[in-house]
Write a protein that holds these residues in place. Sequence first.
Motif: not given
Length: 71
Positions: A40-43, A46-47, A52-54
Amino acid sequence: MNNIYYVFQPIIDVKTNEIFGYEALMRAKDVSIVEIINNCETYEDFYTLERETFFKACKEYKKRGYDKHIF
């Protein structure tokens, strides 16, 4: 993210010795979760991963028929 899957760790209520809920744990095939997170290169990246995983974990939880809390 097709190589990501979830396991659900039971959380036990020590007073009743019953399952209180489950902790959803993200796992991946052929790559470490640390590597996925480090990519993940940026916030925003990561968000997106977290969001998506949530939702995928919630969908899988419901599909398995669990009826306790999810963490």
